[in-house]
Design an enzyme around this catalytic site. Sequence first.
Site, PDB file in Angstrom:
ATOM      1  N   LYS A 159       0.845  -1.182   0.000  1.00 38.64           N
ATOM      2  CA  LYS A 159       0.000   0.000   0.000  1.00 38.64           C
ATOM      3  C   LYS A 159       0.882   1.234   0.000  1.00 38.64           C
ATOM      4  CE  LYS A 159      -1.673   1.905   3.643  1.00 38.64           C
ATOM      5  NZ  LYS A 159      -0.963   2.800   4.550  1.00 38.64           N
ATOM      6  N   ASP A 188      -2.375  -5.846   2.641  1.00 37.25           N
ATOM      7  CA  ASP A 188      -2.895  -4.970   3.691  1.00 37.25           C
ATOM      8  C   ASP A 188      -2.460  -5.656   4.970  1.00 37.25           C
ATOM      9  OD1 ASP A 188      -4.430  -3.956   5.827  1.00 37.25           O
ATOM     10  OD2 ASP A 188      -5.870  -3.144   4.399  1.00 37.25           O
ATOM     11  N   HIS A 189      -1.481  -5.094   5.653  1.00 41.41           N
ATOM     12  CA  HIS A 189      -0.868  -5.876   6.733  1.00 41.41           C
ATOM     13  C   HIS A 189      -1.846  -6.151   7.880  1.00 41.41           C
ATOM     14  CE1 HIS A 189      -0.099  -1.938   8.600  1.00 41.41           C
ATOM     15  NE2 HIS A 189       0.139  -2.568   9.730  1.00 41.41           N
ATOM     16  N   LYS A 193      -2.657  -9.779  10.668  1.00 41.71           N
ATOM     17  CA  LYS A 193      -2.651  -9.762  12.142  1.00 41.71           C
ATOM     18  C   LYS A 193      -3.484 -10.929  12.661  1.00 41.71           C
ATOM     19  CE  LYS A 193      -2.066  -4.749  12.535  1.00 41.71           C
ATOM     20  NZ  LYS A 193      -0.791  -4.523  13.201  1.00 41.71           N
ATOM     21  N   ASP A 246      -4.759   6.913   4.248  1.00 41.68           N
ATOM     22  CA  ASP A 246      -3.719   6.140   4.918  1.00 41.68           C
ATOM     23  C   ASP A 246      -4.293   4.969   5.728  1.00 41.68           C
ATOM     24  OD1 ASP A 246      -0.967   5.777   5.682  1.00 41.68           O
ATOM     25  OD2 ASP A 246      -1.514   6.483   7.686  1.00 41.68           O
ATOM     26  N   HIS A 251      -7.126  -0.383   5.963  1.00 41.42           N
ATOM     27  CA  HIS A 251      -7.229  -1.150   7.205  1.00 41.42           C
ATOM     28  C   HIS A 251      -8.641  -1.125   7.819  1.00 41.42           C
ATOM     29  CE1 HIS A 251      -3.030  -1.053   6.551  1.00 41.42           C
ATOM     30  NE2 HIS A 251      -2.754   0.059   7.203  1.00 41.42           N
ATOM     31  N   LYS A 338      -3.883   9.878  14.628  1.00 36.53           N
ATOM     32  CA  LYS A 338      -2.512   9.877  15.149  1.00 36.53           C
ATOM     33  C   LYS A 338      -2.439  10.806  16.342  1.00 36.53           C
ATOM     34  CE  LYS A 338      -0.081   8.406  11.039  1.00 36.53           C
ATOM     35  NZ  LYS A 338       0.108   6.994  11.386  1.00 36.53           N
ATOM     36  N   LYS A 343      -2.056   3.695  21.892  1.00 31.62           N
ATOM     37  CA  LYS A 343      -2.137   2.862  20.691  1.00 31.62           C
ATOM     38  C   LYS A 343      -3.065   1.703  21.004  1.00 31.62           C
ATOM     39  CE  LYS A 343       0.550   0.178  17.350  1.00 31.62           C
ATOM     40  NZ  LYS A 343       0.032   0.769  16.101  1.00 31.62           N
TER      41      LYS A 343
END
Length: 490
Positions: A159, A188-189, A193, A246, A251, A338, A343
């Site tokens: 991406k 798409d990481h 997961k 982004d 995601h 962000k 997180k």
Amino acid sequence: MPRMPDAPAVLVIFGASGDLTQRKLVPALFSLHCAGLLPEKLEIVGVARSPLTDEEFRRRMLEGARAYARLSPGQCARWEEFAPRLHYRHLDYEADESYQALRAWLEELARKQDVGAEHARRLFYLATPPALYVPIIRHLGAAGLSHSEAGWTRIVVEKPFGHDLASARALNAELHHYFAEEQIYRIDHYLGKETVQNLLVFRFANTIFEPLWNRTYIDHVQITVAESIGVGHRAGYYDQAGVLRDMFQNHLMQLLTLTTMEPAAAFDAKCLRDEKAKVLRAVRPVDARRDSVRGQYWGYREESGIAPASRTATYGALRLYIDNWRWRDVPFFLRSGKRLAQKTSEILIRFKAVPHLMFELMEGRSLPANSLVICIQPDEGFHLHFEVKVPGAGMLTKSVNMEYHYAAEGIVLPDAYERLLLDALQGDASLFARADEIERSWELIDPIVAAWDADEVPLYFYEPGSWGPAEAEALLAESGRRWSLGCQGG
Ligand code: BG6
């Protein structure tokens, strides 16, 4: 993870002198090697503009593995054995001769692996800035590197996949000119997961949740992907992209899709992606003015590389709906930003309140509805919140939390890239996005981007370390709901 058959293969990483290779790809490959999961005859070739020797490349990669690998060279003393698999080739991305030379070199490597050119098994990984994708794809095609007669050729595309629908379509067209869809792996990481995959197991390997997974029992769903870091050294890219491109287009849309799709007939690339594409088609276009909130953290404009008057959003919140039998009128609230308080990525399913309560409540207490929280990171697991009786006289109730976390069993989960690299090497595209998924999700995001760019939606500023602009609360508060986190409190 199953080990792949041990046929010789080559992984060619374009953009090998970049961040992704050092921080993610090679650390993941090294961890797989340590865990005995990487095929013994896999050679890894880094390709980029910088003139590096094999030794220099290996040294850089060792630093990356030390800093970022799940099984670092400190924990697993197999670097010396792994390093010779790494090679480096200098390449001018725009020059035909460079690709001819690469081809000749790959054929030479194949001979050393005892493989004839017609049996070559090659995985090309595009980890360069996106502007180089098209030149690389064209040159690979022109150099005859986009297919293998009796082996296989695959291409992984990182991406961002386009920056809007038109550019994503153009990139797909370019890819399809040289590669068949089955050869293309759009990464798409988030799909790599562990808890994201577990969401499917949780939903479709249990009978107790799926009957409740619909508009009759679910009041609403919240998806939070919060980051505490800012834009860091990626200012140039981020200021052009913003949070919708982004994080949402890829995601968050993927998380939404896996939460809402129908059961597939089998866990394979076609069945799974057919169902995902189907539910994406049912997502109602968002009315950005009514159903979106955008924010920017204070201090963003002062960061190096950011335009001083930038109106790029570093925070976004959306309310959206899915127009099908299962989900009609159930609101889905998605937020990401962000420089937020912590997180955490989680999906919260809030069930409906009981229709009639026969018990008395403690004074001042309203009965919380049940909720299920899927914790994606950093502490992967599940929480179920429900009511129990307060011991003693009377029938008062209190909320309790039943939870499962992988960490409690001492399990360190593999990095997303480990799973995805192995899947691509094994030819399993289930956890990669198909062309139609990507295009549909741009189709949904583009009009919101346009409304934000045209300032039809106000830009609110928020304090770093907060939960974003207060206006995002209103998105839920107007229907008596509120954002909640269930994995770490908050
Ligand atoms: C990337 C985004 O795709 O995902 C980054 O470009 C973001 O801006 C990152 O920080 C978040 O990934 P993770 O795995 O840390 O949640």
